[in-house]
Design an enzyme around this catalytic site. Structure first.
Site, short mmCIF file in Angstrom:
data_model
loop_
_atom_site.label_atom_id
_atom_site.label_comp_id
_atom_site.label_asym_id
_atom_site.label_seq_id
_atom_site.Cartn_x
_atom_site.Cartn_y
_atom_site.Cartn_z
N TYR A 168 47.78 26.49 -50.69
CA TYR A 168 47.62 27.75 -51.40
C TYR A 168 48.81 28.66 -51.08
CZ TYR A 168 45.25 32.28 -52.54
OH TYR A 168 44.90 33.51 -53.02
N LYS A 213 47.73 25.32 -55.21
CA LYS A 213 47.34 26.54 -55.92
C LYS A 213 48.46 27.55 -55.80
CE LYS A 213 44.06 30.41 -55.75
NZ LYS A 213 43.03 31.06 -54.91
#
Lengths: 294, 294, 294, 294
Positions: free
Chosen positions: C137, C166
């Site tokens: 992320y 992400k």
């Protein structure tokens, strides 16, 4: 640093326009005499403050020639010769030298971002074209190009007559590196007005300032206090000047300095559009600040 | 948006120079014919790619006149008329209109940062001076001025013939706001090459690109896929073009497009110094990329 | 990309608190059921939206366990296990796996900036500690660390079970590079709400969004339109949602999503101080936006 | 500013760990004694340097209590009590006061960006909870929150016991504004090591520095030169220290200061992962720099 280096307060001239928008060279003379009378240590025509970028080639030449002639050797003259093209800078640098400039100042301005090699070649071209010293000028806020300390030192090393550096980023760490990496032997000059105290504390040789059009005596007082190591006096002088220095930085130099000269009784006309004259609220604020300084 | 609005691929011309650095208008004709033959929907001379900022007034005028004449109404012509002074923009805009330009493009470039009122007045001055539409151009990377969506819409609202917006910041959120706040009624154009896919996804009316000098068929293929709602085809076309789009963005448009034209057998000379021609490693990389596209 | 990859709308849960500021796990269940009923493709507890950073270790554990149990295999569960220390991340990742999480998500958060080697080692430690996939992320706005595409791909290459990325920087060019440099084989997910349309256009496998607490049907509609290549439908759906997406981004997710759930009749308490609940003006604006969507 | 204000060199402690990663409070004592022996004017445990953010609540409490006890009133103690939640800060501030701290320091750290009202309320909560002074700490590089001068002065005005400001942005203009707008009556402290000379020039009451673990005598020399207005001595002292100050800033304080203490014969263990110990090349460079200073 060498004894003969330019030092102290370097006053930047504005370029006066008449009511039709043409040059007003008599007003230019007046602003030059004011700064010399006040004791500035050098004068720099046609810089950012002087709207050099907004003049036609004929106008630029007329202002350069007149400025050198009026100053007439009383103080050193550093003529800004920046142009978008290398050919233009070379042409202006030769003209400035022919008129009798002590040195020229070069800011690499460019529409298209330049690679480092292109910037070095730009300085080499102008350095080779003239015999007087070149002051390298770093100011990405107006030029869009930010030269690192590494690049600046590379240029200084590779072009003999680039012997002075004007740093206007306002980042004191750049000055620290210029000092550390040259053992304090490279004269550097501060071009960020609200950094004047700290630049002198860090060893700057001079302060390049348009404020000298309005408060040259205060500028000189700060320089003398710093030069003779009187820190408390320097600090007191600086904080007294700071509201003005902040005001002209935020408002833009041609706009605010021209308004200040008008307030002081020296009409010099408006900046060139799209830059507008200082508005009424700004003038009132500027007048109030100037009153605290006299 | 109105049917008559300019749309699709708007090809930006470079300005060819000969070996002495003067204009090569015959080569300019060749590059224009290439783009028209390939099917571009409009042509834009003298933009950032066209080194408009590096030309003398006489050169600028010659390129503007010749471009319009050569295009001869086959596609719309949008002439970039940007200049540092308002007076200069007005002069160029009138010239462009007199030559027969379909529209003019104005990027507020400035040495001194401009206040919003100064930018609005700049557009009002040019808007009032001419009868053809004005494409507002936002590109702080080259101009140093970043116009917010608020300011852009204020200008569109207050100057009748500012009817198109070219957004080159590469920030897709600006396009979202332009779309949302005008109910999709204001034609906006993408000037950031690696954003071409997403700009069309977000509803851009066109793509302003110098890549059309080299890969106009691919540019048009992407536009057609997006226009007809074929997302997967658009994506595939975009990713095939992306290495070239990244390369020309990072390398600088005049430098890379001139090299690409030379590789394609259309010699157009070097950019003006201080911008240098693409170096050998760059040319090799560009050749390799171009081969994947043909 | 692999068929089994998580795709579509990944709904982020908030963490409900009761009037005394303690956990309200029954309210958590309600929010999970709402999203499953609406058809989201996966659920992610304890992310930025879930105030994971503001919970004690006991609270974090309780929320992780309860979330997995409530979801009960109906959709994949991605548990955020980020912590300031590597030891903390490993502990949380093992706990999440033991509860039955489908995957874990790791954002390198750090007080002191991390060198690239330190970030790689951080991911290696967690990757080695568990058997389920890790979603990397990237979100410097909340973490202070911005991982370049180079670094992300280096981590993906060197840690076997880091298989999803992400991207929440909002910079579509990052997604382009992730796609280009892996030939579209690395599943990437968009975490910047107002980029949802363009991320799908660029090939994102999914959209990680807290908006699914409020408008899951719209989120899914956009995904389906994009997945099946209906660009115009996707654009229309996106622009309808955009005012909400902008509002929750600017207002902060826990604050705005908790207010939106309360407006929707699902009281979930306030965020933890220093983050305050949405103020009255904000609630009124949010209500007005939500009404346009139903 | 008030006579009783803390001034001079404020030494920041690191938090020593043993080989198992637990606290080493005896080593903590040693580092405290070193700084007191060298003559620092105050000591600050658990700041950024002290890895306060990486400790468990029990560890934090143990370090706070032990630090105050070891210092034992010989110099003022400023305990950093920052935490992500307001409740956590209040709890730590009360603990610090109960142990006998002279003052506490509060940096608003937050995962979710805070609005100005939320930051003010955060300081109000802690101010109300304790009777000792609070030093407001601004350092967006580690906290992600940048408090403007306006906001800082608003907090100082609205919370009685916020009486000191530590500015670590490295932007000297912030200090200018703090000075100008309070007529020099608000004590401000510099937390950016390579700005030490200029901060004192601008009137800073003190220098918050982890360098005092390694070169306290030099730090004090600079302070004394500046305090007594000897600008040239201050400049010479500063430039001698600058390579070390740059090194620790760029390398990260816990990592470099812990290595420096180890080189000096005071083993204090490694930082907590993901922050790694200084690598061999870094240690060699640090040793070389330290040798120039002794």
């Amino acid at each position: 640093m060498p004894d003969h280096a330019i030092h102290g307060i370097i006053g930047y001239t504005i370029t006066p326009f008449d009511d039709e928008g043409g040059l007003d060279l008599n007003a230019l003379d007046l602003t030059i005499e004011r700064m010399i009378d006040a004791g500035v240590h050098a004068i720099a025509p046609l810089g950012s403050t002087g709207e050099g970028a907004y003049l036609s080639e004929e106008e630029w030449t007329a202002v350069a020639e007149r400025s050198v002639k009026t100053i007439n050797g009383r103080v050193p003259v550093i003529v800004s010769v920046s142009d978008l093209t290398t050919a233009g800078v070379v042409r202006r640098a030769r003209a400035a030298e022919s008129f009798g400039a002590t040195a020229v100042m070069v800011l690499p301005t460019s529409y298209w971002k330049l690679q480092e090699d292109e910037i070095v070649a730009h300085y080499q071209a102008v350095g080779k074209a003239i015999g007087v010293p070149v002051m390298l000028y770093n100011n990405h806020a107006v030029s869009g190009i930010d030269m690192s300390v590494d690049l600046i030192l590379r240029i200084v090393d590779s072009v003999d007559n680039v012997t002075m550096v004007k740093e206007s980023t306002g980042d004191i760490q750049r000055m620290h590196q210029l000092y550390l990496r040259t053992d304090g032997q490279l004269p550097f000059y501060n071009g960020c007005n609200p950094l004047a105290l700290e630049a002198f504390a860090a060893g700057a040789a001079g302060w390049c300032t348009a404020a000298a059009n309005l408060i040259a005596a205060d500028n000189i007082e700060l320089y003398e206090a710093a030069r003779t190591g009187r820190l408390k006096d320097a600090r007191a002088s600086f904080f007294r000047q700071l509201p003005l220095l902040d005001f002209i930085l935020k408002g833009g130099l041609p706009k605010t300095i021209k308004a200040g000269l008008d307030i002081a009784g020296v009409p010099v006309g408006a900046p060139r559009l799209p830059v507008k004259p200082l508005d009424e609220a700004g003038r009132a604020r500027l007048s109030a600040i100037l009153e605290t300084l006299n």
